[in-house]
Design a protein around this motif. Structure first.
Motif, short mmCIF file in Angstrom:
data_model
loop_
_atom_site.label_atom_id
_atom_site.label_comp_id
_atom_site.label_asym_id
_atom_site.label_seq_id
_atom_site.Cartn_x
_atom_site.Cartn_y
_atom_site.Cartn_z
N ARG A 79 0.83 -1.21 0.00
CA ARG A 79 0.00 0.00 0.00
C ARG A 79 0.86 1.26 0.00
O ARG A 79 0.56 2.23 -0.71
CB ARG A 79 -0.94 0.00 1.21
CG ARG A 79 -2.06 -1.02 1.11
CD ARG A 79 -3.12 -0.77 2.18
NE ARG A 79 -2.59 -0.97 3.53
CZ ARG A 79 -2.64 -2.12 4.18
NH1 ARG A 79 -3.15 -3.20 3.60
NH2 ARG A 79 -2.15 -2.22 5.41
N LYS A 83 0.89 3.84 -3.15
CA LYS A 83 0.48 5.23 -2.92
C LYS A 83 1.60 6.19 -3.30
O LYS A 83 1.37 7.24 -3.92
CB LYS A 83 0.09 5.43 -1.46
CG LYS A 83 -0.53 6.79 -1.16
CD LYS A 83 -1.87 6.95 -1.85
CE LYS A 83 -2.53 8.26 -1.48
NZ LYS A 83 -3.80 8.47 -2.21
N GLN A 86 1.86 6.54 -7.04
CA GLN A 86 0.76 7.36 -7.54
C GLN A 86 1.04 8.85 -7.37
O GLN A 86 0.72 9.66 -8.23
CB GLN A 86 -0.54 7.00 -6.84
CG GLN A 86 -1.15 5.69 -7.32
CD GLN A 86 -2.52 5.47 -6.70
OE1 GLN A 86 -2.64 5.33 -5.49
NE2 GLN A 86 -3.53 5.46 -7.52
N VAL A 87 1.62 9.19 -6.23
CA VAL A 87 1.90 10.60 -5.93
C VAL A 87 3.09 11.11 -6.73
O VAL A 87 3.05 12.19 -7.33
CB VAL A 87 2.14 10.79 -4.42
CG1 VAL A 87 2.62 12.21 -4.12
CG2 VAL A 87 0.87 10.48 -3.64
N LYS A 90 2.54 10.44 -11.16
CA LYS A 90 1.12 10.49 -11.49
C LYS A 90 0.84 10.18 -12.94
O LYS A 90 -0.19 9.61 -13.28
CB LYS A 90 0.55 11.86 -11.13
CG LYS A 90 -0.96 11.92 -11.31
CD LYS A 90 -1.58 13.13 -10.68
CE LYS A 90 -3.09 13.08 -10.90
NZ LYS A 90 -3.83 13.96 -10.05
N SER A 94 0.99 3.40 -12.66
CA SER A 94 1.27 2.99 -11.28
C SER A 94 0.71 1.62 -10.94
O SER A 94 1.16 0.99 -9.98
CB SER A 94 0.72 4.03 -10.30
OG SER A 94 -0.66 4.23 -10.52
N ALA A 271 -8.87 4.05 -6.62
CA ALA A 271 -7.70 4.81 -7.02
C ALA A 271 -7.87 5.30 -8.44
O ALA A 271 -8.47 4.63 -9.27
CB ALA A 271 -6.44 3.94 -6.91
N ASP A 273 -5.86 7.63 -11.79
CA ASP A 273 -4.63 8.21 -12.31
C ASP A 273 -5.01 9.34 -13.26
O ASP A 273 -6.18 9.69 -13.42
CB ASP A 273 -3.76 7.15 -12.99
CG ASP A 273 -4.43 6.53 -14.21
OD1 ASP A 273 -5.55 6.94 -14.57
OD2 ASP A 273 -3.81 5.62 -14.80
#
Length: 404
Positions: A79, A83, A86-87, A90, A94, A271, A273
């Motif tokens: 996780r 995460k 993703q950050v 972007k 991901s 989630a 993107d």
């Protein structure tokens, strides 16, 4: 013949039975279903543990399941990494990093097991890094790699691929790619290559009543009545071409339609993107014509296909195979797709409208409009589906290759 199948991924930890979806997990379950009727061969499936999958697996009495349970700390690391990607990235894909630590754990546990056991045949399903199971276990028996995609890395395991008994490819297109010395695992010897076309469950994906199915999906997804339904089914990713479909719909000179987008970024994870943001903007441009269902169970897809007026699957990359396309035509749907990768090996011009990717901007709107106007469903593909794409045929071909 005792056959061990290793299946793990880094984008969702999909178990077998395929209670969480996943194309490869679903295909392996098809093997399990047919293998359960075969007393001459026994399958052993190495799967991520899932409670629902564990319960369903009990009905497959002729198949052994080795469950790989992931510790909480491994899931937590997954996780955090997911995460973070993703950050920090972007605009990158991901999803490929969703369960990286789980994959490493799976490889470790399976290699320990394989070091202590011998099978007549070992199958490694698709994911390149699981070649480390062979490397870490120092396994010397017959093993095969089953390629559902064209490999882009070799995970520093070229020696494992070189000693592979056979490479099972889902299309001649995939086979042609791995033969090349430019490929990450190439060049592969010609005698290693075996073609094993994918299958679908033809007991589920079959002709159904159009009017009844359309009524069901209108009610279930709260769609406006008396509208033509354009359907897309699949992942919400750039290479699948959903943006191309929505751009084409913006050019339609008619108001009697809606677009149903069936699928999600990753099953079970809330989630998004940057590409999903792009799709939402395009959907807003079309006002109230676009509806997103999120993830839909495989059992519910035939109703959506059969109740559609046209299914559009505008793949914008070299698709290794064309399973979603096969599902659509077996349900009698009108289909528009592209001549990409292995798709033409599964779908012909007799089955659907196949567009060149470089001409799709010019012709997509025209053909969607034409089909919506004619709105005729076809039953001509039923025999082809049952003969070529049944799970029974898939299992027979699979066993035949292993017996060569």
């Amino acid at each position: 013949m005792n056959i061990a199948i290793f299946i793990a991924d880094s984008n969702g930890a999909f178990p077998v039975p395929a209670v969480k979806g996943g194309a490869v997990a679903t295909l392996v379950e098809h093997l399990v279903k047919e293998g359960n009727k075969d007393n001459d061969n026994k399958l052993t499936i190495f799967s991520y543990y899932d409670k629902n999958a564990f319960n369903i697996s009990k009905k497959y009495s002729n198949t052994e399941f080795i469950w790989i349970k992931r510790p909480m700390i491994i899931k937590a690391f997954d996780r955090i990494l997911f995460k973070g990607i993703q950050v920090l990235r972007k605009n990158k894909k991901s999803i490929s990093y969703a369960t990286v630590f789980s994959l490493c754990w799976y490889i470790l546990k399976c290699s320990i097991h394989l070091r202590k056991n011998i099978y007549d045949k070992v199958i490694l399903e698709n994911n390149i890094p699981i070649a480390w199971i062979i490397k870490l276990s120092r396994y010397t028996g017959d093993y095969y790699y089953h390629f559902h995609n064209v490999p882009r890395i070799n995970a520093k395991c070229k020696d494992v691929f070189a000693k592979c008994k056979g490479m099972l490819c889902v299309s001649k297109f995939v086979a042609s790619q791995i033969k090349s010395k430019e490929n990450a695992i190439g060049p592969v010897r010609k005698e290693q290559i075996k073609i094993l076309y994918n299958c679908i469950d033809t007991e589920i994906f079959k002709i159904k009543n159009y009017d009844k199915c359309k009524k069901q999906i209108v009610e279930k997804y709260h769609l406006p009545v008396n509208k033509k339904i354009i359907v897309y089914v699949g992942r919400l990713s750039k290479e699948k071409g959903i943006d191309v479909l929505l751009q084409a719909c913006k050019k339609l000179d008619r108001e009697d339609y809606i677009v149903l987008i069936v699928g999600s970024f990753i099953q079970g994870v809330k989630a998004k993107d940057s590409y999903e943001d792009e799709l939402l903007k395009l959907a807003n441009d079309l006002k109230e014509k676009v509806y997103f269902t999120g993830y839909v169970n495989q059992e519910d897809l035939p109703t959506i296909y059969a109740g559609s007026d046209v299914v559009v699957l505008p793949s914008m990359w070299d698709e290794p195979a064309g399973l979603t396309m096969v599902e659509a035509i077996c349900c009698g749907a009108n289909l528009i797709t592209t001549k990409s990768g292995g798709i033409p090996e599964y779908i012909t011009n007799d089955d659907a409208i196949l567009l060149e990717r470089n001409t799709i901007d010019r012709y997509m709107t025209f053909y969607v409009d034409q089909i919506l106007t004619q709105c005729r469903h076809s039953k001509k593909n039923v025999d082809i589906c049952n003969d070529k794409f049944s799970t029974m045929n898939y299992y027979r071909e699979f066993i035949s290759i292993l017996n060569e």
